[in-house]
Design an enzyme around this catalytic site. Structure first.
Site, PDB file in Angstrom:
ATOM      1  N   LYS A 127       0.868  -1.183   0.000  1.00 44.85           N
ATOM      2  CA  LYS A 127       0.000   0.000   0.000  1.00 44.85           C
ATOM      3  C   LYS A 127       0.902   1.230   0.000  1.00 44.85           C
ATOM      4  O   LYS A 127       2.041   1.175   0.462  1.00 44.85           O
ATOM      5  CB  LYS A 127      -0.873   0.010   1.257  1.00 44.85           C
ATOM      6  CG  LYS A 127      -1.867  -1.122   1.348  1.00 44.85           C
ATOM      7  CD  LYS A 127      -3.274  -0.625   0.991  1.00 44.85           C
ATOM      8  CE  LYS A 127      -4.296  -1.720   1.078  1.00 44.85           C
ATOM      9  NZ  LYS A 127      -4.627  -2.050   2.465  1.00 44.85           N
ATOM     10  N   HIS A 130       1.714   7.048   2.381  1.00 41.91           N
ATOM     11  CA  HIS A 130       1.108   8.345   2.041  1.00 41.91           C
ATOM     12  C   HIS A 130       1.337   9.388   3.127  1.00 41.91           C
ATOM     13  O   HIS A 130       1.878   9.086   4.192  1.00 41.91           O
ATOM     14  CB  HIS A 130      -0.372   8.172   1.714  1.00 41.91           C
ATOM     15  CG  HIS A 130      -1.177   7.589   2.840  1.00 41.91           C
ATOM     16  ND1 HIS A 130      -1.584   8.330   3.917  1.00 41.91           N
ATOM     17  CD2 HIS A 130      -1.628   6.332   3.042  1.00 41.91           C
ATOM     18  CE1 HIS A 130      -2.259   7.555   4.740  1.00 41.91           C
ATOM     19  NE2 HIS A 130      -2.296   6.336   4.237  1.00 41.91           N
ATOM     20  N   HIS A 133       0.835   8.865   6.842  1.00 46.95           N
ATOM     21  CA  HIS A 133       1.783   8.064   7.625  1.00 46.95           C
ATOM     22  C   HIS A 133       2.839   8.902   8.320  1.00 46.95           C
ATOM     23  O   HIS A 133       3.574   8.408   9.172  1.00 46.95           O
ATOM     24  CB  HIS A 133       2.493   7.040   6.720  1.00 46.95           C
ATOM     25  CG  HIS A 133       1.612   5.910   6.312  1.00 46.95           C
ATOM     26  ND1 HIS A 133       1.334   5.636   5.006  1.00 46.95           N
ATOM     27  CD2 HIS A 133       0.935   4.996   7.040  1.00 46.95           C
ATOM     28  CE1 HIS A 133       0.523   4.588   4.936  1.00 46.95           C
ATOM     29  NE2 HIS A 133       0.270   4.189   6.157  1.00 46.95           N
TER      30      HIS A 133
END
Ligand code: ARG
Length: 566
Positions: A127, A130, A133
């Site tokens: 994933k 982004h 985070h």
């Protein structure tokens, strides 16, 4: 350095017999405003014993206490007794300390090598890494550094999301539509595409979901093909994540993610069963938490497979056994509040007293000013893009203002990335905030570039002064209001770090270094450093050097570099 706190505690103890010097010591606070002094002793707990209002107790104590030579004033303010340390003595003590301890200034052995686990970042494999985070990653990184600095044996763990049914989905998607080379060229976006496609296709063809479950099941049962594919996806993702961690200067001692606990779950489940914590519910196993005002926790699914919470339970047991932690901290968003409360409670119900040592350090959400971030890949803003953009913009500013700067690219990275991190750690972690480019990169106001620039300015003043920083100065020359305020601020640093650790709140340090930078800039505005008076110059040079050092140490604790030139 003289322990002014302890001296003040002794002075107080002469008139407060019901509290030991140590207890008094533990109660000191930092006064709200610097004109109130350097140490504040709250009298609220004494009200019962003295049978008087705290305000009155404070007044009577202030009257009676013996100042000695170390304090120039002891006064009452509300329910507090405030101590003002003698200026020249404080200047000497703190400046000598900073000059001697250098990069260690502010550190201590308070933690006594006790093991404190800080789990943070914990991104999900395959994933995107982004912008959201940044929160766990930088709050955690800062707490890790703070605990280490305070003498704890801190352990940084990245509890990677590298397990669960989504890997079944990825494997199916890869086998159907994936291409190895495409993925290796640009792993996360390509894996994301596969993941998205899987969900679209599964809407039409529910059989795919079944297949995904089967593949995850294979993975849990050590099927070779499943394992190889999973490992490849994990390695590719980690490589990308590590690039971002490197940009951020973040280090982990362990990447034991969820998959690491797959073989450690059965033992915990056994213990839960034998302690009658779980009950069967249509083939699944749950823990009923209604007595604790929480919904039931699902621990094993009907098909026997494990869940996120199952792995968290296993991880906590493993950590207790492996690290024998003093504290086990989880830096995870407040959306997961219930999840953590549920499994902390389960461990408590299993009669493990260390349940209380597991701490969820929560934080609010980050959002973006509509449209201001243009890098849209899907609907996701990659953290790496944000960091690159910040670096680029900083480089533009440098090219405008200081085009001949050496190591331009390095500095642009330290300042650009630093700006983003600084903004992240500026607010109380629990608060939601909106990421703003303008605010982040401004050299004015409470920003990273402002603080780093102040540091660089101190470095350049020292360079210009071209005299060695010496300790044998006339400290009484630093008695003007501006110098005194700077010295007071320097003296707060150690307390500030301890308070940041107590509250698991890095923003306390961020705010402190902003205050210190502002205080220093006021000082610098009013006081020329290089003067005809050699003694005065010498004293001020020592002060400037102390500020430089303290800002540097503070920046380090929130994860920023301190370039010497900007
Ligand atoms: N990987 C999870 C997520 O992205 C966060 C993990 C938090 N840590 C934990 N021990 N549960 O939501």
């Amino acid at each position: 350095m003289l322990d002014f706190k302890n001296i003040a505690a002794q002075v107080l103890n002469e008139h407060i017999e019901s509290m030991s010097i140590e207890e008094i010591n533990d109660n000191f606070e930092v006064p709200k405003y610097s004109h109130m002094g350097d140490l504040a002793f709250p009298c609220f707990k004494l009200a019962k014993i003295f049978r008087k209002a705290p305000k009155m107790i404070a007044e009577e104590l202030a009257e009676k206490l013996n100042k000695g030579e170390n304090f120039e004033k002891i006064s009452a303010e509300g329910g507090y007794v405030n101590f003002t340390i003698s200026k020249a003595i404080l200047a000497k003590e703190i400046l000598v300390k900073i000059k001697t301890e250098k990069d260690e200034f502010g550190s201590s052995n308070l933690g006594n090598d006790k093991t404190t686990i800080v789990e943070f970042s914990s991104t999900n494999i395959a994933k995107p890494f982004h912008i959201g985070h940044i929160r766990s990653t930088m709050i955690g990184n800062s707490l890790y550094r703070i605990y280490k600095f305070l003498g704890y044996d801190a352990v940084a763990i990245n509890h990677l999301g590298d397990y669960g049914t989504q890997f079944g989905k990825l494997i199916v998607a890869f086998k159907l539509w994936g291409d190895k080379e495409t993925i290796e060229n640009d792993p996360i976006p390509e894996l994301l595409k596969l993941y998205v496609k899987f969900h679209e296709e599964a809407e039409i063809n529910p059989k795919l979901d079944e297949e995904a479950r089967m593949w995850f099941n294979k993975l849990e049962n050590n099927d070779n093909e499943a394992y190889e594919l999973w490992k490849w996806i994990r390695d590719e993702s980690l490589e990308e994540f590590n690039r971002v961690y490197k940009m951020l200067g973040v280090h982990f001692d362990s990447f034991a993610g969820e998959s690491f606990y797959s073989d450690k779950m059965p033992a915990v489940l056994e213990e839960m069963r034998s302690k009658n914590i779980m009950k069967k519910d249509q083939g699944a196993e749950i823990v009923d938490l209604s007595e604790h005002d929480m919904p039931p926790a699902l621990i094993t699914k009907q098909d026997g497979s494990s869940l996120y919470i199952t792995r968290d339970l296993a991880a906590a047991f493993y950590r207790k056994k492996h690290y024998d932690f003093y504290k086990n901290i989880y830096v995870v968003g407040s959306q997961q509040h219930l999840h953590f409360q549920q499994w902390f409670k389960i461990i408590e119900l299993m009669d493990h007293e260390w349940a209380k040592d597991c701490i969820h350090v929560e934080f609010g959400t980050i959002s973006l000013e509509e449209g201001s971030l243009s890098t849209r890949k899907g609907k996701i803003i990659f953290l790496e893009d944000v960091l690159n953009k910040a670096t680029e913009q900083t480089l533009n500013i440098i090219n405008e203002k200081n085009p001949n700067l050496e190591n331009k690219n390095e500095v642009a990275k330290d300042v650009g990335v630093g700006a983003v991190v600084f903004q992240e750690l500026s607010n109380n972690r629990i608060k939601d905030y909106t990421f703003s480019w303008e605010q982040t990169l401004s050299f004015e106001g409470e920003t990273g570039p402002y603080v780093q620039y102040t540091h660089a300015r101190a470095c350049s003043v020292l360079k210009k002064a071209d005299s060695k920083v010496e300790l044998d100065v006339d400290f009484s020359l630093l008695n003007d209001e501006r110098s005194v305020e700077v010295i007071r601020a320097l003296n707060k640093f150690s307390e500030v770090i301890i308070s940041a650790a107590d509250k698991n709140e890095p923003s306390i340090i961020t705010r402190y270094i902003v205050d210190l930078a502002q205080e220093f800039n006021r000082f610098y505005h009013d006081n020329p450093i290089i003067t005809d008076d050699k003694e005065l110059t010498k004293a001020r040079v020592l002060l400037v050097d102390a500020v430089r050092q303290t800002i540097k140490n503070g920046l380090y604790l929130i994860g920023l570099k301190a370039p010497e030139k900007m």
